[in-house]
Design a protein around this motif. Structure first.
Motif, PDB file in Angstrom:
ATOM      1  N   LEU A  81       0.856  -1.188   0.000  1.00  0.00           N
ATOM      2  CA  LEU A  81       0.000   0.000   0.000  1.00  0.00           C
ATOM      3  C   LEU A  81       0.896   1.243   0.000  1.00  0.00           C
ATOM      4  CD1 LEU A  81      -2.739   1.462   0.358  1.00  0.00           C
ATOM      5  CD2 LEU A  81      -2.442   1.142   2.837  1.00  0.00           C
ATOM      6  N   VAL A  82       0.625   2.156  -0.910  1.00  0.00           N
ATOM      7  CA  VAL A  82       1.423   3.378  -1.007  1.00  0.00           C
ATOM      8  C   VAL A  82       0.503   4.548  -1.326  1.00  0.00           C
ATOM      9  CG1 VAL A  82       1.925   3.025  -3.464  1.00  0.00           C
ATOM     10  CG2 VAL A  82       3.503   4.380  -2.061  1.00  0.00           C
ATOM     11  N   GLN A  83       0.872   5.719  -0.864  1.00  0.00           N
ATOM     12  CA  GLN A  83       0.079   6.914  -1.148  1.00  0.00           C
ATOM     13  C   GLN A  83       0.334   7.405  -2.570  1.00  0.00           C
ATOM     14  OE1 GLN A  83       0.955   9.803   1.894  1.00  0.00           O
ATOM     15  NE2 GLN A  83      -0.529   8.912   3.312  1.00  0.00           N
ATOM     16  N   PRO A  84      -0.618   8.108  -3.148  1.00  0.00           N
ATOM     17  CA  PRO A  84      -0.388   8.709  -4.468  1.00  0.00           C
ATOM     18  C   PRO A  84       0.878   9.563  -4.459  1.00  0.00           C
ATOM     19  CG  PRO A  84      -2.698   8.874  -3.897  1.00  0.00           C
ATOM     20  CD  PRO A  84      -1.991   8.352  -2.667  1.00  0.00           C
ATOM     21  N   GLY A  85       1.661   9.431  -5.528  1.00  0.00           N
ATOM     22  CA  GLY A  85       2.937  10.130  -5.619  1.00  0.00           C
ATOM     23  C   GLY A  85       4.104   9.342  -5.074  1.00  0.00           C
ATOM     24  N   GLY A  86       3.819   8.242  -4.407  1.00  0.00           N
ATOM     25  CA  GLY A  86       4.870   7.428  -3.821  1.00  0.00           C
ATOM     26  C   GLY A  86       5.521   6.483  -4.819  1.00  0.00           C
ATOM     27  N   SER A  87       6.428   5.653  -4.298  1.00  0.00           N
ATOM     28  CA  SER A  87       7.194   4.728  -5.134  1.00  0.00           C
ATOM     29  C   SER A  87       7.183   3.328  -4.542  1.00  0.00           C
ATOM     30  CB  SER A  87       8.651   5.191  -5.249  1.00  0.00           C
ATOM     31  OG  SER A  87       8.744   6.454  -5.871  1.00  0.00           O
ATOM     32  N   LEU A  88       7.323   2.361  -5.417  1.00  0.00           N
ATOM     33  CA  LEU A  88       7.516   0.965  -5.038  1.00  0.00           C
ATOM     34  C   LEU A  88       8.472   0.335  -6.037  1.00  0.00           C
ATOM     35  CD1 LEU A  88       3.935  -0.412  -4.215  1.00  0.00           C
ATOM     36  CD2 LEU A  88       5.802  -0.090  -2.587  1.00  0.00           C
ATOM     37  N   ARG A  89       9.169  -0.710  -5.585  1.00  0.00           N
ATOM     38  CA  ARG A  89       9.992  -1.481  -6.501  1.00  0.00           C
ATOM     39  C   ARG A  89       9.586  -2.944  -6.398  1.00  0.00           C
ATOM     40  NH1 ARG A  89      16.530  -2.411  -6.956  1.00  0.00           N
ATOM     41  NH2 ARG A  89      16.155  -3.808  -5.202  1.00  0.00           N
ATOM     42  N   LEU A  90       9.145  -3.474  -7.526  1.00  0.00           N
ATOM     43  CA  LEU A  90       8.757  -4.876  -7.595  1.00  0.00           C
ATOM     44  C   LEU A  90       9.931  -5.716  -8.087  1.00  0.00           C
ATOM     45  CD1 LEU A  90       5.210  -4.631  -9.232  1.00  0.00           C
ATOM     46  CD2 LEU A  90       5.856  -4.393  -6.821  1.00  0.00           C
ATOM     47  N   SER A  91      10.000  -6.933  -7.565  1.00  0.00           N
ATOM     48  CA  SER A  91      11.029  -7.878  -7.990  1.00  0.00           C
ATOM     49  C   SER A  91      10.375  -9.172  -8.439  1.00  0.00           C
ATOM     50  CB  SER A  91      11.989  -8.186  -6.832  1.00  0.00           C
ATOM     51  OG  SER A  91      12.688  -7.045  -6.416  1.00  0.00           O
ATOM     52  N   GLY A 103       1.706 -13.243  -8.751  1.00  0.00           N
ATOM     53  CA  GLY A 103       1.216 -11.873  -8.636  1.00  0.00           C
ATOM     54  C   GLY A 103       1.508 -11.253  -7.286  1.00  0.00           C
ATOM     55  N   THR A 104       1.615  -9.926  -7.287  1.00  0.00           N
ATOM     56  CA  THR A 104       1.785  -9.165  -6.048  1.00  0.00           C
ATOM     57  C   THR A 104       0.866  -7.942  -6.113  1.00  0.00           C
ATOM     58  OG1 THR A 104       3.413  -8.140  -4.567  1.00  0.00           O
ATOM     59  CG2 THR A 104       3.777  -7.834  -6.921  1.00  0.00           C
ATOM     60  N   GLN A 105       0.173  -7.679  -5.019  1.00  0.00           N
ATOM     61  CA  GLN A 105      -0.829  -6.613  -4.986  1.00  0.00           C
ATOM     62  C   GLN A 105      -0.174  -5.260  -4.773  1.00  0.00           C
ATOM     63  OE1 GLN A 105      -4.375  -6.763  -5.268  1.00  0.00           O
ATOM     64  NE2 GLN A 105      -4.186  -4.525  -5.298  1.00  0.00           N
ATOM     65  N   VAL A 106      -0.560  -4.312  -5.619  1.00  0.00           N
ATOM     66  CA  VAL A 106      -0.154  -2.915  -5.459  1.00  0.00           C
ATOM     67  C   VAL A 106      -1.416  -2.087  -5.274  1.00  0.00           C
ATOM     68  CG1 VAL A 106       0.872  -0.905  -6.595  1.00  0.00           C
ATOM     69  CG2 VAL A 106       1.959  -3.153  -6.796  1.00  0.00           C
ATOM     70  N   THR A 107      -1.482  -1.345  -4.180  1.00  0.00           N
ATOM     71  CA  THR A 107      -2.621  -0.484  -3.910  1.00  0.00           C
ATOM     72  C   THR A 107      -2.122   0.938  -3.693  1.00  0.00           C
ATOM     73  OG1 THR A 107      -3.810  -2.305  -2.863  1.00  0.00           O
ATOM     74  CG2 THR A 107      -4.622  -0.077  -2.434  1.00  0.00           C
ATOM     75  N   VAL A 108      -2.638   1.854  -4.500  1.00  0.00           N
ATOM     76  CA  VAL A 108      -2.261   3.266  -4.391  1.00  0.00           C
ATOM     77  C   VAL A 108      -3.483   4.019  -3.882  1.00  0.00           C
ATOM     78  CG1 VAL A 108      -1.301   5.270  -5.550  1.00  0.00           C
ATOM     79  CG2 VAL A 108      -0.705   2.962  -6.339  1.00  0.00           C
ATOM     80  N   SER A 109      -3.388   4.485  -2.661  1.00  0.00           N
ATOM     81  CA  SER A 109      -4.544   5.123  -2.029  1.00  0.00           C
ATOM     82  C   SER A 109      -4.083   6.000  -0.883  1.00  0.00           C
ATOM     83  CB  SER A 109      -5.515   4.060  -1.516  1.00  0.00           C
ATOM     84  OG  SER A 109      -6.576   4.650  -0.801  1.00  0.00           O
ATOM     85  N   LEU A 166       3.357   7.165  -8.346  1.00  0.00           N
ATOM     86  CA  LEU A 166       2.224   6.241  -8.457  1.00  0.00           C
ATOM     87  C   LEU A 166       0.896   6.971  -8.345  1.00  0.00           C
ATOM     88  CD1 LEU A 166       3.766   3.279  -6.503  1.00  0.00           C
ATOM     89  CD2 LEU A 166       2.779   3.121  -8.795  1.00  0.00           C
ATOM     90  N   LYS A 167      -0.079   6.463  -9.095  1.00  0.00           N
ATOM     91  CA  LYS A 167      -1.423   7.024  -9.144  1.00  0.00           C
ATOM     92  C   LYS A 167      -2.430   5.966  -8.696  1.00  0.00           C
ATOM     93  CE  LYS A 167      -0.128   9.676 -13.276  1.00  0.00           C
ATOM     94  NZ  LYS A 167      -0.476   9.960 -14.699  1.00  0.00           N
ATOM     95  N   PRO A 168      -3.597   6.376  -8.237  1.00  0.00           N
ATOM     96  CA  PRO A 168      -4.611   5.386  -7.848  1.00  0.00           C
ATOM     97  C   PRO A 168      -4.935   4.403  -8.977  1.00  0.00           C
ATOM     98  CG  PRO A 168      -5.210   7.533  -7.012  1.00  0.00           C
ATOM     99  CD  PRO A 168      -4.002   7.742  -7.885  1.00  0.00           C
ATOM    100  N   GLU A 169      -4.877   4.862 -10.217  1.00  0.00           N
ATOM    101  CA  GLU A 169      -5.184   3.971 -11.344  1.00  0.00           C
ATOM    102  C   GLU A 169      -4.098   2.935 -11.599  1.00  0.00           C
ATOM    103  OE1 GLU A 169      -5.261   7.343 -11.328  1.00  0.00           O
ATOM    104  OE2 GLU A 169      -4.544   8.150 -13.253  1.00  0.00           O
TER     105      GLU A 169
END
Length: 113
Positions: free
Chosen positions: A11-21, A106-112, A85-88
């Motif tokens: 879970l990340v806020q809009p404008g944030g970053s994540l790195r998937l592996s 799969g890995t869940q990404v939630t931007v909210s 990151l954006k909610p979409e």
């Protein structure tokens, strides 16, 4: 046996970053085209980014300039750096061995906010 194991979602806020592996076993990822796809609730799975054997990259228009696909050959891992990151962008992100039926779980990404 080929296995693709994704990690790094959350879970990340809009404008944030994540790195998937995507840790691969049973194949040498630098010898193949690999990709990241995503599926939002109620929608079809869609391409996010791909990287070819020669290192060429391709991105969905919606993520160009924000996401970067790369690989760490030493770790046999495909990476997806996601910035701004954006909610979409919310959805389940899947690693894929392009041209085959091999997918990760799969890995869940939630931007909210």
């Amino acid at each position: 046996q080929v296995q693709l194991v994704e990690s790094g979602g959350g879970l990340v806020q809009p404008g944030g970053s994540l790195r998937l592996s995507c840790a691969a076993s049973g194949i040498v990822i630098s010898r193949h085209s690999m990709g990241w796809y995503r599926q939002a609730p109620g929608k079809e799975r869609e391409l996010v980014a791909t990287i070819t054997r020669s290192g060429g990259t391709n991105y969905a228009d919606s993520v160009k300039g924000r996401f970067t696909i790369s690989r760490d050959s030493a770790k046999n891992t495909v990476l997806l750096q996601m910035n701004s990151l954006k909610p979409e962008d919310t959805g389940v992100y899947y690693c894929h061995w392009v041209g085959t039926t091999r997918w990760g779980q799969g890995t869940q990404v939630t931007v909210s906010s």
